[in-house]
Design a protein around this motif. Structure first.
Motif, PDB file in Angstrom:
ATOM      1  N   VAL A 228      -2.406  27.120  91.998  1.00 58.72           N
ATOM      2  CA  VAL A 228      -1.028  27.155  93.294  1.00 58.72           C
ATOM      3  C   VAL A 228       0.064  28.235  92.560  1.00 58.72           C
ATOM      4  O   VAL A 228       0.523  28.320  93.712  1.00 58.72           O
ATOM      5  CB  VAL A 228      -0.964  25.761  93.370  1.00 58.72           C
ATOM      6  N   ALA A 229       0.163  28.263  91.303  1.00 58.83           N
ATOM      7  CA  ALA A 229       1.261  28.612  90.730  1.00 58.83           C
ATOM      8  C   ALA A 229       1.080  30.529  90.569  1.00 58.83           C
ATOM      9  O   ALA A 229       2.123  30.803  90.867  1.00 58.83           O
ATOM     10  CB  ALA A 229       2.058  28.747  89.629  1.00 58.83           C
ATOM     11  N   GLY A 230       0.591  30.416  91.222  1.00 56.85           N
ATOM     12  CA  GLY A 230      -0.110  31.977  91.330  1.00 56.85           C
ATOM     13  C   GLY A 230      -0.057  32.809  90.255  1.00 56.85           C
ATOM     14  O   GLY A 230      -0.265  33.929  89.557  1.00 56.85           O
ATOM     15  N   VAL A 231      -1.171  31.467  88.882  1.00 57.70           N
ATOM     16  CA  VAL A 231      -0.298  32.068  87.336  1.00 57.70           C
ATOM     17  C   VAL A 231      -2.265  32.235  87.179  1.00 57.70           C
ATOM     18  O   VAL A 231      -2.610  31.145  87.730  1.00 57.70           O
ATOM     19  CB  VAL A 231      -0.334  31.052  86.215  1.00 57.70           C
ATOM     20  N   ALA A 232      -2.729  33.589  86.706  1.00 55.66           N
ATOM     21  CA  ALA A 232      -4.545  33.121  86.416  1.00 55.66           C
ATOM     22  C   ALA A 232      -4.986  32.803  85.373  1.00 55.66           C
ATOM     23  O   ALA A 232      -3.656  32.397  84.357  1.00 55.66           O
ATOM     24  CB  ALA A 232      -4.164  34.727  85.676  1.00 55.66           C
ATOM     25  N   VAL A 233      -5.892  32.273  85.877  1.00 59.79           N
ATOM     26  CA  VAL A 233      -6.255  31.079  84.237  1.00 59.79           C
ATOM     27  C   VAL A 233      -6.866  32.265  83.839  1.00 59.79           C
ATOM     28  O   VAL A 233      -8.055  32.881  82.928  1.00 59.79           O
ATOM     29  CB  VAL A 233      -6.893  30.179  85.262  1.00 59.79           C
ATOM     30  N   ASP A 234      -6.383  31.814  81.755  1.00 62.71           N
ATOM     31  CA  ASP A 234      -6.655  32.226  80.941  1.00 62.71           C
ATOM     32  C   ASP A 234      -8.186  31.766  79.542  1.00 62.71           C
ATOM     33  O   ASP A 234      -7.342  30.704  79.756  1.00 62.71           O
ATOM     34  CB  ASP A 234      -5.651  33.065  80.533  1.00 62.71           C
ATOM     35  N   ASP A 235      -9.199  31.900  80.129  1.00 64.42           N
ATOM     36  CA  ASP A 235     -10.194  31.173  79.431  1.00 64.42           C
ATOM     37  C   ASP A 235      -9.697  31.315  78.133  1.00 64.42           C
ATOM     38  O   ASP A 235     -10.204  30.461  77.372  1.00 64.42           O
ATOM     39  CB  ASP A 235     -11.527  31.552  80.187  1.00 64.42           C
ATOM     40  N   SER A 236      -9.532  31.939  77.242  1.00 65.69           N
ATOM     41  CA  SER A 236      -9.132  31.859  75.838  1.00 65.69           C
ATOM     42  C   SER A 236      -7.884  30.726  75.270  1.00 65.69           C
ATOM     43  O   SER A 236      -7.383  30.404  74.653  1.00 65.69           O
ATOM     44  CB  SER A 236      -8.265  33.396  75.261  1.00 65.69           C
ATOM     45  N   LEU A 237      -7.040  29.867  76.484  1.00 64.41           N
ATOM     46  CA  LEU A 237      -6.337  29.255  76.563  1.00 64.41           C
ATOM     47  C   LEU A 237      -7.470  27.898  76.802  1.00 64.41           C
ATOM     48  O   LEU A 237      -6.190  27.059  76.555  1.00 64.41           O
ATOM     49  CB  LEU A 237      -4.964  29.172  77.220  1.00 64.41           C
ATOM     50  N   ILE A 238      -7.840  27.614  76.863  1.00 59.14           N
ATOM     51  CA  ILE A 238      -8.473  26.553  76.707  1.00 59.14           C
ATOM     52  C   ILE A 238     -10.195  26.321  76.193  1.00 59.14           C
ATOM     53  O   ILE A 238     -10.390  27.152  75.828  1.00 59.14           O
ATOM     54  CB  ILE A 238      -9.449  26.391  78.114  1.00 59.14           C
ATOM     55  N   LEU A 256      -2.878  28.807  68.241  1.00 57.29           N
ATOM     56  CA  LEU A 256      -2.315  29.162  67.680  1.00 57.29           C
ATOM     57  C   LEU A 256      -2.018  31.000  66.816  1.00 57.29           C
ATOM     58  O   LEU A 256      -1.457  31.982  66.851  1.00 57.29           O
ATOM     59  CB  LEU A 256      -1.136  28.873  66.631  1.00 57.29           C
ATOM     60  N   ASP A 257      -3.579  30.693  66.117  1.00 53.57           N
ATOM     61  CA  ASP A 257      -4.268  32.095  65.885  1.00 53.57           C
ATOM     62  C   ASP A 257      -4.481  33.482  67.109  1.00 53.57           C
ATOM     63  O   ASP A 257      -4.767  34.397  67.087  1.00 53.57           O
ATOM     64  CB  ASP A 257      -5.166  31.775  65.304  1.00 53.57           C
ATOM     65  N   LEU A 258      -3.927  33.092  68.452  1.00 50.70           N
ATOM     66  CA  LEU A 258      -4.725  34.089  69.587  1.00 50.70           C
ATOM     67  C   LEU A 258      -3.450  34.651  69.268  1.00 50.70           C
ATOM     68  O   LEU A 258      -2.067  34.753  68.984  1.00 50.70           O
ATOM     69  CB  LEU A 258      -4.516  33.699  70.783  1.00 50.70           C
ATOM     70  N   ASP A 259      -3.700  36.480  69.257  1.00 49.49           N
ATOM     71  CA  ASP A 259      -2.395  37.608  69.882  1.00 49.49           C
ATOM     72  C   ASP A 259      -1.248  37.810  70.389  1.00 49.49           C
ATOM     73  O   ASP A 259      -0.737  37.388  70.140  1.00 49.49           O
ATOM     74  CB  ASP A 259      -3.692  38.674  69.990  1.00 49.49           C
ATOM     75  N   ARG A 260      -1.972  36.486  71.724  1.00 50.78           N
ATOM     76  CA  ARG A 260      -0.201  36.034  72.342  1.00 50.78           C
ATOM     77  C   ARG A 260      -0.857  34.414  72.390  1.00 50.78           C
ATOM     78  O   ARG A 260      -1.115  34.257  73.269  1.00 50.78           O
ATOM     79  CB  ARG A 260      -0.493  36.901  73.901  1.00 50.78           C
ATOM     80  N   PRO A 261       0.079  34.017  71.415  1.00 55.45           N
ATOM     81  CA  PRO A 261      -0.329  32.298  71.890  1.00 55.45           C
ATOM     82  C   PRO A 261       0.332  31.564  72.958  1.00 55.45           C
ATOM     83  O   PRO A 261       1.730  32.060  73.291  1.00 55.45           O
ATOM     84  CB  PRO A 261       0.684  31.553  70.211  1.00 55.45           C
ATOM     85  N   PRO A 262      -0.239  30.787  73.602  1.00 53.25           N
ATOM     86  CA  PRO A 262       0.942  30.281  74.650  1.00 53.25           C
ATOM     87  C   PRO A 262       2.299  29.683  73.889  1.00 53.25           C
ATOM     88  O   PRO A 262       2.404  29.255  72.706  1.00 53.25           O
ATOM     89  CB  PRO A 262      -0.218  28.464  74.590  1.00 53.25           C
ATOM     90  N   THR A 263       3.053  28.817  75.058  1.00 54.78           N
ATOM     91  CA  THR A 263       4.223  28.458  75.062  1.00 54.78           C
ATOM     92  C   THR A 263       4.458  27.134  74.738  1.00 54.78           C
ATOM     93  O   THR A 263       5.077  26.026  75.024  1.00 54.78           O
ATOM     94  CB  THR A 263       5.020  28.995  76.237  1.00 54.78           C
ATOM     95  N   ALA A 264       3.328  26.576  75.486  1.00 49.52           N
ATOM     96  CA  ALA A 264       2.894  24.705  75.960  1.00 49.52           C
ATOM     97  C   ALA A 264       1.476  24.379  75.650  1.00 49.52           C
ATOM     98  O   ALA A 264       1.319  25.438  75.934  1.00 49.52           O
ATOM     99  CB  ALA A 264       3.265  24.711  77.320  1.00 49.52           C
ATOM    100  N   VAL A 265       1.132  23.147  75.311  1.00 49.37           N
ATOM    101  CA  VAL A 265      -0.173  22.853  74.983  1.00 49.37           C
ATOM    102  C   VAL A 265      -0.526  21.195  75.603  1.00 49.37           C
ATOM    103  O   VAL A 265       0.828  20.815  75.862  1.00 49.37           O
ATOM    104  CB  VAL A 265      -0.720  23.136  73.013  1.00 49.37           C
TER     105      VAL A 265
END
Length: 359
Positions: A228-238, A256-265
């Motif tokens: 709904v927010a127009g943000v693509a789902v990144d399966d690496s964040l799941i 946290l070990d991802l090259d681009r870690p999330p800013t929220a969990v």
């Protein structure tokens, strides 16, 4: 059913009725009616109570057996109650189990009914041993919480005439079983929308066991909010989880070990959220300054965590109360007003979430 087959069935029923009661009409139970009709006890109860949600052919078969047996619905009296309820979990290692037990116990105590709490742990033979114990104590009903029983055990409950209510179905619920749950999809969406509203766009999700409908619904709510927010789902964040602390700890470290870690969990349970907070603490990261964390459940302990946890409250105690009331009704052959009930979830905002740190 053909006329010839129907006549044979009718004659056979009449013979057995006469054999059971040579001196007068037999006192038949809805369990016997269900067995002869080849349907479940709740289906017979629906017919007895005039419910419309029964197939015409099934209704006709049940009504014919009711007439043949001279069945009359018994009016409940003040002393007409169940005496013992079984409350069955997969395990009892979670605080949310305590909340459900609290709700069931409150209703059972008010009704003067005993409660037996069991855990089957998905161990080979454990569920069958529980069934053996249930037969010996003649339980009046079962509340099954986030657990799976083999089809044969479901059939055995029906043969014994023991009603069943399911809380947070594991897998697709059987059509005959009343269920109690929470609005997990809406809760997952609300948690994710909260983080999006704060400005987060890379939001990690630690999911619960995929076999549980409630877990899948929370994940679907997370995906829907991003869409709904127009943000693509990144399966690496799941990342996978099991609702317990350790999987939240492991899942957060993986994020946290991802090259681009999330800013929220967003963790699909409070226990996993607390595990995620511990993973952040061990890396020298602060909540919410370096990363926001949201949980799901609103267990009593999370308001005292450091920081107090933003979470989605599901009314666990109320779910237990409702399941117990539904089961007590079924034990008296009174159908619940609705076979599928979802209680509302609510986002509770505390100090573990904030806008993302400026990069």
């Amino acid at each position: 059913m053909s006329t010839e087959v129907g006549n044979v069935a009718r004659e056979d029923t009449q013979r057995r009725t006469a054999a059971r009661s040579p001196d007068g009409p037999a006192k038949v139970t809805i369990t016997e009616i269900a067995r002869e009709a080849g349907v479940s006890v709740p289906t017979v109860s629906r017919v007895v109570n005039g419910r419309s949600d029964v197939a015409p052919a099934t209704r006709a078969r049940v009504e014919e057996l009711l007439r043949l047996h001279g069945y009359r619905r018994r009016s409940p009296s003040p002393g007409d109650r169940a005496a013992l309820l079984d409350l069955v979990f997969n395990d009892l290692d979670s605080p949310w189990a305590v909340e459900i037990i609290r709700g069931v116990e409150e209703v059972a105590h008010e009704a003067g009914v005993g409660t037996v709490v069991s855990a089957i742990h998905d161990r080979a033979g454990a569920a069958r041993q529980w069934m053996t114990n249930l037969r010996s104590r003649a339980s009046d009903g079962v509340i099954l919480v986030t657990s799976v029983l083999e089809p044969g055990l479901h059939d055995e409950l029906r043969r014994l005439g023991v009603p069943l209510v399911v809380v947070d179905s594991a897998g697709s619920p059987a059509s005959e079983e009343p269920t109690v749950g929470a609005t997990n999809w809406a809760g997952g969406m609300a948690a994710t929308e909260h983080l999006l509203g704060l400005g987060h766009r890379r939001i990690g999700f630690v999911q619960g066991p995929s076999r549980l409908l409630c877990s899948r619904a929370r994940l679907d709510g997370y995906r829907a909010a991003l869409d709904v927010a127009g943000v693509a789902v990144d399966d690496s964040l799941i990342v996978p989880g099991d609702f317990y602390h350790a999987s939240g700890f492991t899942g957060c470290n993986r994020l946290l070990d991802l090259d681009r870690p999330p800013t929220a969990v967003f963790a699909a349970s409070d226990q996993m959220a607390l595990g995620a907070i511990e993973a952040l603490r061990r890396r020298g990261l602060r909540v919410p300054e370096d990363m926001s964390v949201v949980g799901f459940d609103d267990l009593p302990e999370v308001r005292w965590s450091a920081p107090p946890l933003t979470t989605v409250r599901q009314p666990l105690s109320d779910m237990g109360k409702l399941a117990a009331r539904m089961l007590l009704d079924l034990a008296r052959a009174v159908e619940p007003a609705s076979p599928r009930v979802e209680l509302a979830t609510e986002l509770v905002v505390r100090a573990s979430t904030a806008a993302p740190r400026a990069s």
